[in-house]
Design a protein around this motif. Structure first.
Motif, short mmCIF file in Angstrom:
data_model
loop_
_atom_site.label_atom_id
_atom_site.label_comp_id
_atom_site.label_asym_id
_atom_site.label_seq_id
_atom_site.Cartn_x
_atom_site.Cartn_y
_atom_site.Cartn_z
N UNK A 25 0.87 -1.17 0.00
CA UNK A 25 0.00 0.00 0.00
C UNK A 25 0.90 1.22 0.00
N UNK A 26 0.50 2.28 -0.69
CA UNK A 26 1.33 3.48 -0.77
C UNK A 26 0.52 4.73 -0.49
N UNK A 27 1.20 5.74 0.06
CA UNK A 27 0.55 7.02 0.29
C UNK A 27 0.33 7.72 -1.05
N UNK A 28 -0.63 8.62 -1.09
CA UNK A 28 -0.88 9.39 -2.31
C UNK A 28 0.32 10.24 -2.68
N UNK A 29 1.07 10.70 -1.68
CA UNK A 29 2.24 11.53 -1.95
C UNK A 29 3.41 10.71 -2.51
N UNK A 30 3.35 9.39 -2.37
CA UNK A 30 4.39 8.53 -2.93
C UNK A 30 5.67 8.46 -2.12
N UNK A 31 5.63 8.94 -0.87
CA UNK A 31 6.86 8.91 -0.07
C UNK A 31 6.79 7.97 1.13
N UNK A 32 5.67 7.30 1.31
CA UNK A 32 5.53 6.31 2.38
C UNK A 32 4.67 5.17 1.87
N UNK A 33 4.90 4.01 2.48
CA UNK A 33 4.10 2.87 2.11
C UNK A 33 4.34 1.70 3.04
N UNK A 34 3.64 0.62 2.78
CA UNK A 34 3.68 -0.56 3.64
C UNK A 34 3.71 -1.80 2.75
N UNK A 35 4.52 -2.77 3.15
CA UNK A 35 4.45 -4.10 2.55
C UNK A 35 4.17 -5.10 3.66
N UNK A 36 3.54 -6.21 3.28
CA UNK A 36 3.33 -7.28 4.25
C UNK A 36 3.42 -8.60 3.51
N UNK A 37 3.72 -9.63 4.27
CA UNK A 37 3.81 -10.94 3.66
C UNK A 37 4.15 -12.01 4.68
N UNK A 38 4.75 -13.10 4.19
CA UNK A 38 5.11 -14.24 5.04
C UNK A 38 6.62 -14.43 5.05
N UNK A 39 7.13 -14.89 6.19
CA UNK A 39 8.55 -15.17 6.34
C UNK A 39 8.76 -16.59 6.84
N UNK A 40 9.98 -17.09 6.59
CA UNK A 40 10.41 -18.39 7.10
C UNK A 40 11.83 -18.23 7.61
N UNK A 41 12.07 -18.72 8.80
CA UNK A 41 13.43 -18.76 9.35
C UNK A 41 13.84 -20.21 9.49
N UNK A 42 14.92 -20.57 8.83
CA UNK A 42 15.42 -21.94 8.81
C UNK A 42 16.74 -22.00 9.55
N UNK A 43 16.79 -22.66 10.71
CA UNK A 43 18.05 -22.76 11.46
C UNK A 43 19.11 -23.51 10.67
N UNK A 44 20.37 -23.12 10.84
CA UNK A 44 21.48 -23.84 10.23
C UNK A 44 21.59 -25.24 10.80
N UNK A 45 21.20 -25.40 12.06
CA UNK A 45 21.19 -26.71 12.72
C UNK A 45 20.01 -27.51 12.16
N UNK A 46 20.32 -28.52 11.37
CA UNK A 46 19.27 -29.28 10.68
C UNK A 46 18.41 -30.14 11.62
N UNK A 47 18.79 -30.23 12.89
CA UNK A 47 17.94 -30.96 13.84
C UNK A 47 16.79 -30.09 14.33
N UNK A 48 16.86 -28.81 14.04
CA UNK A 48 15.79 -27.88 14.44
C UNK A 48 14.90 -27.59 13.24
N UNK A 49 13.61 -27.44 13.54
CA UNK A 49 12.62 -27.18 12.49
C UNK A 49 12.57 -25.69 12.13
N UNK A 50 12.28 -25.40 10.88
CA UNK A 50 12.05 -24.00 10.49
C UNK A 50 10.78 -23.47 11.17
N UNK A 51 10.71 -22.18 11.32
CA UNK A 51 9.47 -21.58 11.80
C UNK A 51 9.07 -20.45 10.87
#
Length: 149
Positions: free
Chosen positions: A97-123
């Protein structure tokens, strides 16, 4: 003949100028692009360096549990600074979403964090980033909020 060539040239120039204007991405499209560039930078350089580069140096706030971190350097340190990363963070913006003036806005979405330690599950989780253009016209993160699922 010169008048016809001049008129044709002016017509083509006007068409090209109009076409170039119409091809400019919307502010929302610019925000999606900068969010994707941020994610790609993090993939290459790590979370700490990515936040240091993309968050506002003075006003940027990261809400990631505990007290918010203010400023790109504080966020960099909170994310581990120059230490080797212990996980990989990826995300995909869903909408902007963006402001009418074009100088501010917002993004949103999904993230995933995957530990380097493969015994731990991503969240996974969701995020919202508020963006603001700086004095040079570059988009900088003003507020970043991530919540786990």
């Amino acid at each position: 003949m010169r008048i016809k060539l001049l008129a044709a040239g002016l017509g083509l120039a006007a068409f090209a100028a109009f076409g170039a204007k119409a091809a400019e991405p919307s502010t929302a499209d610019q925000l999606i692009a900068v969010d994707k560039a941020f994610e790609a930078y993090v993939a290459e350089h790590g979370v700490a360096q990515g936040f240091k580069s993309y968050m506002d140096p003075k006003d940027g706030l990261e809400f990631a549990g505990g007290e918010p971190k203010r400023g790109a350097e504080a966020i960099f340190q909170a994310e581990g600074g120059d230490k080797p990363p212990t996980s990989k963070l990826t995300w995909t913006p869903t909408e902007a979403f963006a402001s009418k003036s074009g100088d501010m806005g917002v993004t949103w979405g999904r993230w995933t964090e995957t530990p380097n330690d493969t015994t731990k599950k991503p969240f996974t989780g969701r995020y919202v980033t508020v963006w603001r253009k700086d004095a040079e016209g570059h988009w900088k993160g003003l507020i970043d909020i991530g919540t786990p699922d």
